[in-house]
Design a protein around this motif. Sequence first.
Motif, short mmCIF file in Angstrom:
data_model
loop_
_atom_site.label_atom_id
_atom_site.label_comp_id
_atom_site.label_asym_id
_atom_site.label_seq_id
_atom_site.Cartn_x
_atom_site.Cartn_y
_atom_site.Cartn_z
N ALA A 41 0.64 -1.45 0.19
CA ALA A 41 -0.20 -0.10 -0.24
C ALA A 41 0.98 1.15 0.03
CB ALA A 41 -0.94 0.03 0.91
N VAL A 42 2.27 1.49 0.59
CA VAL A 42 2.98 2.36 1.06
C VAL A 42 3.31 2.55 -0.54
CG1 VAL A 42 4.84 3.31 2.14
CG2 VAL A 42 3.87 2.61 3.44
N LYS A 43 4.14 1.30 -1.46
CA LYS A 43 4.27 1.65 -2.16
C LYS A 43 3.74 2.33 -3.87
CE LYS A 43 7.42 -0.83 -5.80
NZ LYS A 43 7.61 -0.11 -6.39
N LEU A 44 2.62 1.38 -3.63
CA LEU A 44 1.71 2.05 -4.65
C LEU A 44 1.22 3.25 -4.57
CD1 LEU A 44 -0.29 0.83 -6.81
CD2 LEU A 44 -1.46 0.61 -5.59
N SER A 45 1.90 3.74 -2.95
CA SER A 45 0.43 5.25 -2.67
C SER A 45 1.56 6.19 -3.42
CB SER A 45 0.80 5.64 -1.37
OG SER A 45 0.63 6.87 -0.98
N HIS A 46 3.09 5.95 -3.05
CA HIS A 46 4.40 6.21 -3.84
C HIS A 46 4.77 6.41 -5.07
CE1 HIS A 46 8.69 7.08 -4.61
NE2 HIS A 46 8.67 8.09 -4.00
N ASP A 47 4.20 5.24 -5.69
CA ASP A 47 4.90 4.95 -6.85
C ASP A 47 3.01 6.05 -7.65
OD1 ASP A 47 6.42 3.95 -6.62
OD2 ASP A 47 6.06 1.53 -6.75
N ARG A 48 2.33 5.71 -7.56
CA ARG A 48 1.30 6.22 -8.75
C ARG A 48 0.24 6.84 -7.59
NH1 ARG A 48 1.68 5.76 -13.65
NH2 ARG A 48 -0.28 4.76 -13.45
N LEU A 49 -0.56 6.98 -6.32
CA LEU A 49 -1.59 7.42 -5.99
C LEU A 49 -1.45 8.88 -5.42
CD1 LEU A 49 -3.57 4.28 -4.21
CD2 LEU A 49 -4.10 4.85 -6.88
N CYS A 50 -0.36 8.92 -4.10
CA CYS A 50 -0.89 9.87 -4.06
C CYS A 50 -0.43 11.61 -4.74
CB CYS A 50 0.51 9.84 -2.87
SG CYS A 50 1.30 11.56 -1.70
N THR A 51 -1.15 12.23 -5.35
CA THR A 51 -1.04 13.03 -6.27
C THR A 51 -0.20 14.38 -5.55
OG1 THR A 51 -3.81 12.65 -6.53
CG2 THR A 51 -2.15 14.91 -6.97
N VAL A 52 0.03 14.66 -3.74
CA VAL A 52 0.99 15.89 -3.86
C VAL A 52 2.57 15.19 -3.68
CG1 VAL A 52 1.93 16.43 -1.71
CG2 VAL A 52 -0.87 16.21 -2.21
#
Length: 144
Positions: free
Chosen positions: A115-126
């Motif tokens: 989940a953290v990797k996916l956020s970093h690589d794709r999901l977290c707009t900021v």
Amino acid sequence: MSANDETLRSVRVDRVAAGQYTATNPKGVTISLGSGDEAFSPVELLLAAIGGCTAIDADVATSRHAEPAGFSVTVTGHKIQDDLGSRMTDLEVTFRVSFPEGAEGDAARAILPRAVKLSHDRLCTVSRTVEIATPVKSTIVHEA
């Protein structure tokens, strides 16, 4: 994908006093910022935005399995001045998360790294915007 009204996001920043400002989103929610000790600095808000964005992504994914017993995200970086001007370097997001014992907690622990990797690589707009280095345009409108 092209930019349009559906993709537009905004905040308004109003001066309250010398060095003190209020940011207001379209929902009417406000936050204080400024250069004094009584508010978040703009750099602290950037760090909070990175941490909040990735925390939300990870929390949504893991809390489907188990409610965390503890959930904290710290974002650090160094504010420097060099040939490129004032900027932040060495940004780091640290998760401190604990889940209850048992199968549900085990499932949440197992999915957290993904989940953290996916956020970093794709999901977290900021953080994606910071890493991709999106240009910022300034416009001045003179009001009477």
